[in-house]
Design a protein around this motif. Sequence first.
Motif, mmCIF file in Angstrom:
data_model
loop_
_atom_site.group_PDB
_atom_site.id
_atom_site.type_symbol
_atom_site.label_atom_id
_atom_site.label_comp_id
_atom_site.label_asym_id
_atom_site.label_seq_id
_atom_site.Cartn_x
_atom_site.Cartn_y
_atom_site.Cartn_z
ATOM 1 N N ASN A 178 0.824 -1.215 0.000
ATOM 2 C CA ASN A 178 0.000 0.000 0.000
ATOM 3 C C ASN A 178 0.856 1.261 0.000
ATOM 4 O O ASN A 178 0.430 2.320 -0.469
ATOM 5 N N LYS A 179 2.073 1.142 0.513
ATOM 6 C CA LYS A 179 2.992 2.280 0.515
ATOM 7 C C LYS A 179 3.819 2.343 -0.771
ATOM 8 O O LYS A 179 4.154 3.436 -1.247
ATOM 9 N N ALA A 180 4.155 1.181 -1.321
ATOM 10 C CA ALA A 180 4.960 1.110 -2.555
ATOM 11 C C ALA A 180 4.308 0.089 -3.474
ATOM 12 O O ALA A 180 4.681 -1.094 -3.451
ATOM 13 N N PRO A 181 3.327 0.501 -4.278
ATOM 14 C CA PRO A 181 2.535 -0.440 -5.085
ATOM 15 C C PRO A 181 3.391 -1.267 -6.045
ATOM 16 O O PRO A 181 4.381 -0.781 -6.603
ATOM 17 N N LEU A 182 2.973 -2.532 -6.216
ATOM 18 C CA LEU A 182 3.662 -3.445 -7.134
ATOM 19 C C LEU A 182 3.544 -2.958 -8.573
ATOM 20 O O LEU A 182 4.429 -3.206 -9.400
ATOM 21 N N SER A 183 2.456 -2.304 -8.866
ATOM 22 C CA SER A 183 2.206 -1.874 -10.251
ATOM 23 C C SER A 183 3.160 -0.771 -10.717
ATOM 24 O O SER A 183 3.234 -0.477 -11.908
ATOM 25 N N LYS A 184 3.895 -0.138 -9.799
ATOM 26 C CA LYS A 184 4.774 0.980 -10.145
ATOM 27 C C LYS A 184 6.222 0.507 -10.276
ATOM 28 O O LYS A 184 6.868 0.174 -9.292
ATOM 29 N N PRO A 185 6.767 0.435 -11.506
ATOM 30 C CA PRO A 185 8.169 0.018 -11.667
ATOM 31 C C PRO A 185 9.118 1.103 -11.160
ATOM 32 O O PRO A 185 8.750 2.269 -11.023
ATOM 33 N N ILE A 186 10.337 0.693 -10.873
ATOM 34 C CA ILE A 186 11.329 1.630 -10.353
ATOM 35 C C ILE A 186 12.703 1.202 -10.856
ATOM 36 O O ILE A 186 12.945 0.027 -11.133
ATOM 37 N N SER A 187 13.613 2.164 -10.994
ATOM 38 C CA SER A 187 14.968 1.851 -11.460
ATOM 39 C C SER A 187 15.911 1.723 -10.272
ATOM 40 O O SER A 187 15.636 2.218 -9.175
ATOM 41 N N LYS A 207 17.415 5.999 -9.650
ATOM 42 C CA LYS A 207 18.499 6.672 -10.333
ATOM 43 C C LYS A 207 19.316 5.736 -11.226
ATOM 44 O O LYS A 207 20.215 6.194 -11.926
ATOM 45 N N GLY A 208 19.070 4.434 -11.165
ATOM 46 C CA GLY A 208 19.885 3.498 -11.915
ATOM 47 C C GLY A 208 19.327 3.207 -13.293
ATOM 48 O O GLY A 208 18.326 3.789 -13.737
ATOM 49 N N ASN A 209 19.972 2.256 -13.981
ATOM 50 C CA ASN A 209 19.577 1.884 -15.337
ATOM 51 C C ASN A 209 18.795 0.574 -15.395
ATOM 52 O O ASN A 209 18.350 0.163 -16.477
ATOM 53 N N THR A 210 18.650 -0.109 -14.268
ATOM 54 C CA THR A 210 17.942 -1.394 -14.238
ATOM 55 C C THR A 210 16.518 -1.193 -13.751
ATOM 56 O O THR A 210 16.295 -0.692 -12.638
ATOM 57 N N GLN A 211 15.570 -1.534 -14.608
ATOM 58 C CA GLN A 211 14.161 -1.402 -14.244
ATOM 59 C C GLN A 211 13.691 -2.662 -13.512
ATOM 60 O O GLN A 211 14.038 -3.792 -13.890
ATOM 61 N N GLY A 212 12.897 -2.469 -12.468
ATOM 62 C CA GLY A 212 12.369 -3.608 -11.732
ATOM 63 C C GLY A 212 11.211 -3.214 -10.844
ATOM 64 O O GLY A 212 10.644 -2.120 -10.973
ATOM 65 N N HIS A 213 10.856 -4.102 -9.922
ATOM 66 C CA HIS A 213 9.721 -3.882 -9.018
ATOM 67 C C HIS A 213 10.109 -4.271 -7.605
ATOM 68 O O HIS A 213 10.806 -5.281 -7.390
ATOM 69 N N LEU A 214 9.668 -3.459 -6.644
ATOM 70 C CA LEU A 214 9.839 -3.817 -5.244
ATOM 71 C C LEU A 214 8.858 -4.933 -4.893
ATOM 72 O O LEU A 214 7.667 -4.859 -5.209
ATOM 73 N N VAL A 215 9.369 -5.981 -4.243
ATOM 74 C CA VAL A 215 8.547 -7.139 -3.865
ATOM 75 C C VAL A 215 8.649 -7.329 -2.360
ATOM 76 O O VAL A 215 9.753 -7.390 -1.803
#
Length: 719
Positions: A178-187, A207-215
């Motif tokens: 709820n604080k960091a939604p899975l649907s929102k990718p982050i680098s 700030k990085g070049n690798t796109q992923g998701h917090l799990v």
Amino acid sequence: MTQQIHAPYHFVPMSKWVYMPDWAHLVSHDVPFEDGLSGVIDYTLLTKTPLCVGGEQQAQGNGANLVQFARDPMKKLIIPGSSVKGMIRSVLSVATFGKFSQFDDQRFSFRDISSAKGNYLANVIGKNDVQAGWLSFDASSQQWQFMPCEVSKVAHKEIKAQLGISIENKNTAVEKYNKAPLSKPISAVISAPRGKQNNRWAEHLGKGNTQGHLVFTNMRIPGRGDRENYEFSYFFYDQQPAQKYVDIQQQVDDLFANHDKKQVDYLKRNLAPGLGMPVFALIADEKIHSFGFAKMPRVTYRNSTEELVEISSPAHLSNAYFDMAELMMGTLRDEGLGLKSRVTFVDALVQDVSERELITSNLLILNSPKPTFYPAYLEQKLGQKYYADYDASQPLAGTKRYIAKQPLESKLTSNAKDNKNVAGQMELCPVGKHFSGKVVFHNLKPVELGALLWSLQLEEGACHQLGHGKPMGAGAITLTASLTCCQANSGHVDANVEQLVALFIAHMEAEHPTQQWRHSPQLNYLLALSALENNADVNTRYMSIDDKEFQQAKNQYAKLEPFKGLSRNEPLGMDKLENTVSLAFGAGRLSQLVEKTNEPWVDHVVAARNVKQKRLDDQRAILLKQQAQADKKASMSEHAWKVEELGLQLGDVDNTERAPLIRPVIAFFIENTNQQDKEACLALVKLARDNEYHQKPKKRAKEQKQELANLMAAYGVSL
């Protein structure tokens, strides 16, 4: 110190034999038995320990709920007939070797990291590789698919520093999402491997070049080390093409069943776009063992409770089997083969209890035991340094029954450590009070009525258990029954309680495969667990988790010991199906229940039934022949019967054995000369000559010829 397993319950062993009466296919609410009985049983219920048959619940000032005693619309204390019926049906099912059918079919899961040599760490985690990835459902193939990806750890302080989001280990996975939604990718920037475990870390979030998701996962239980070591989550990145795994539907079903429902529901509704839901897969030999939402997930045992019941006998689960409890008290079946109850329990009314005599119990933990504790709930082999769990093909321990035991005080004492958050209270009827009730029965065979009466009264010293608080000693009661009305379909009845109970006992002794019904483990356990006055020395306290009793017991491979040393092994011969199968199986109107199945065991049972039927038919033919011979003998003189019997004997022997059979009959006729039996004498002479008595054997021919002459002279007859 050796740690023993102790609990307020034990188990009546499950039997390989399920008794289906030979008249099962004839039971009907509309078609009466020729020997059927109908009438009324009056019974008196006496409380032997405090009793609470629950009605409404009422909130108390101390925050606990009070379970009130059941009352009728006029606010008078009652015991609902349905409660008494359930109690009696349970006893009747055990006493008549009924089906083990009152259970929930469950496939349990486990995650036991207490021992490095245990099943979980050694055989699950140790034999499978952990692979992060995304689970999604492919609409075109209508199958689930798994897409592997890379995974690194991400420190919660990094999330706080870079994203301004506060994540803590103690939060649930849903709270974190709820604080960091899975649907929102982050680098992120992925570090080089470091530390003792060569972990990679996601850093410089955003700030990085690798796109992923917090799990996120649910809370990890901290150990004795630095709690900060547990303040991390995961970063999934660099997904690979979806892998094709053959039919992983069961593993997906287990994933959803083994994890927190809120977490499952959230992930189903909030998938990562184009990816699915994040999981960890345990994989060996390119086969997925199981999925989890953490690297060490709960995994499902190989066997369900239903599969372990079937080990004892498929009859326990078969709709084609009708046990005595089902026949008497009703059962649901498809194909129009359900049965109405032929026994009705009326509410029991209070006789001598006033409102002011009711007792409010102490605060009690009204929890129930969990069948996942396999050292008790599965039949264990004593003396062996290992456990059979739900992965092993080991039968369930059987029918759980609480141990009848006097409580320490009238207000009861909790047998587990108090937790006021889950504690409650009960309104108790004191000891020595009476309720009166009725049982109305319709079209019961005499042996069925005897079974009902035995189940109501049990044997001397045995108690029923009713209502709430049985783990603390509440609910022990006795019933005294009398036949106040009994009518026979045939118009005549001459039976009393003692005769009917004796008929039932004799019937079960005769039907039991080894004729040891009363001394079977099932009856021994049922009555021993119910013997209130004999169980004062039994430790019925729940084992404590806080005091590590459970863990100590498991480390020592302790098992639930046989109750008071009683054997749990069934006598030899219980597996001879042709001696145990019912003639009613698949017969008459029940035939359609077996015609539509292809299960091999059904054919085996039908074949055994046919063997038993042939044996009974042969026995019946012999009895009919013997009866016919007895009737014929009764209508004949002794001399005439001697000749008749001799003729039968001569037909079954060869020539050398005939003379020794004829000689004593001739002697009998001469010694007991009766002129009224001349026809019998002539028949004997003719029978002797037809069998060449006057010629063979040659060395005695002259002597035997003279015997015949003497016989004819004695009776004045000639051929």
